[in-house]
Design an enzyme around this catalytic site. Sequence first.
Site, PDB file in Angstrom:
ATOM      1  N   ASP A   1      55.107  50.653  19.303  1.00  0.00           N
ATOM      2  CA  ASP A   1      54.363  51.655  18.996  1.00  0.00           C
ATOM      3  C   ASP A   1      53.713  51.522  17.647  1.00  0.00           C
ATOM      4  OD1 ASP A   1      55.568  52.345  21.174  1.00  0.00           O
ATOM      5  OD2 ASP A   1      55.377  54.481  20.747  1.00  0.00           O
TER       6      ASP A   1
ATOM      7  N   GLU B   1      68.840  54.157  22.310  1.00  0.00           N
ATOM      8  CA  GLU B   1      67.604  53.731  22.213  1.00  0.00           C
ATOM      9  C   GLU B   1      67.416  52.674  21.537  1.00  0.00           C
ATOM     10  OE1 GLU B   1      62.943  55.850  21.570  1.00  0.00           O
ATOM     11  OE2 GLU B   1      64.637  56.726  20.795  1.00  0.00           O
TER      12      GLU B   1
END
Length: 477
Positions: free
Chosen positions: A192, A420
């Site tokens: 991102d 994550e």
Amino acid sequence: MTTLARAAAPTAPVPTDAADLTLRRGAARVLLDNWRGGSTIPSRGLYPHQWSWDSAFIAIGLRHLSPRRAQRELETLTAAQWGDGRIPHIVFNPAVPLDAYFPSPDFWRSSTAGAPAGAPAPIETSGIVQPPVHALAAWLVHTADPETSRARGFLTRLRPRLAAWHDYLTGPRDLGGGGLAAVLHPWEPGMDNSPAWDGPLARVEPVPSGTYRRADLDHGHSAERPTDLDYGRYVRLAADYRDGGYQDAGEHGFAVEDPGFNALLIASEHALARITEATGGDPDPHEERAARLTAALVARLYSAEHGLFLCRDLVGGRLIEERSATGLVPLVVPGLPDDITASLLATARGDSFRLGDLPLAPSYDLRGDAFDASRYWRGPAWFNINWLLERGLRTHGLPADADRLRESMLHAAGASDFAEYVDPRTGEPRGTRSFGWTAALTLDLLAARATAPAPLPAQRATDPDPHASRTQERNPA
């Protein structure tokens, strides 16, 4: 330390059988807790809906627990496919409150704004896409239990959906005219807020911060998330795309050819050839398209000077000289020229990424000015990227290197509570915990201990993946 020495550097010790069992149970528990009846959410707080490439990676791990559930994961996702072939990057759960995630369904307005592009009326989704790992995942899921897959018509039902998805990416999304798919938002290639996007994003006027509320900061530290400035630009791009009816033709503030995105399209095109062959069709068109994509990838994005693939800014008309892990992902592509493969491996093992030396390869050049070991895709190591590198090492005949990376990934997953992402230098957890694809890919790596995993689909062979579980659906705990 030389590059050769780095490649041979020891990583975490191989876990004992008891440690493996504990790790497997922990990973299975994450997937069980994150299951929502038809799909698996990435995490229980930060990501409460179904994400596209997350579901693909999750299905790859779920096949070792329940092939039927893994099939359903992909079926649920592709049921939200748009009429133009795109698979949206989020499928929203209507039971989740709107303020639990932003941008929420009332921002994307897919069923109305996306109607000209064939968005499904009864399902709310986002309007952008994510990397096309889906055909690869579908093939691996099929090999976990071919008999049940054939009995349920799994590949027969998914094949036209996957073919339409690839047609969309190689058709309307070939904005550069050179044969590669373009991405229109930094969320689409998955990395991102990579520093590779800083230049293209600098052209984008952000929306005022007071016009929206960032729900992600309710669940994550601001130092580990994109900045408000970046987020304002993400919102601007998404709103402009929505207001244009999610049409790909025309001008865009952000349009980039990403090597990782296209490398996964190539790997999935090879997988789609195997799927087509297994369902009685002709695989040759898919093999031919994979070859054309590979040639275009090399011609348009490879930089001998930088020793890896670079992103191409279609608006600015140049290669982006930021060394990101996306430039190493093409290692998953079979049939790369030998000199390019050697160059990629040298770069991966060199000072920028230190593959085989650090616990995990970082998402961005360790020596880059923008490197940040904690902030999202600006440096931390991600398990899905390292899983792809592990497969790439095997694809190019380096099983010992792949084994070392596998052991290091397993150690990091257990030590971080399936984080994550992690600090690539220390393995310290970052982001949310009990993350879906970290747990799922842990299961896949554990399953690979007994026998080496099947190579990424490139040859005409429909034999099942030798390390896939044939276990029928059961409680994965």
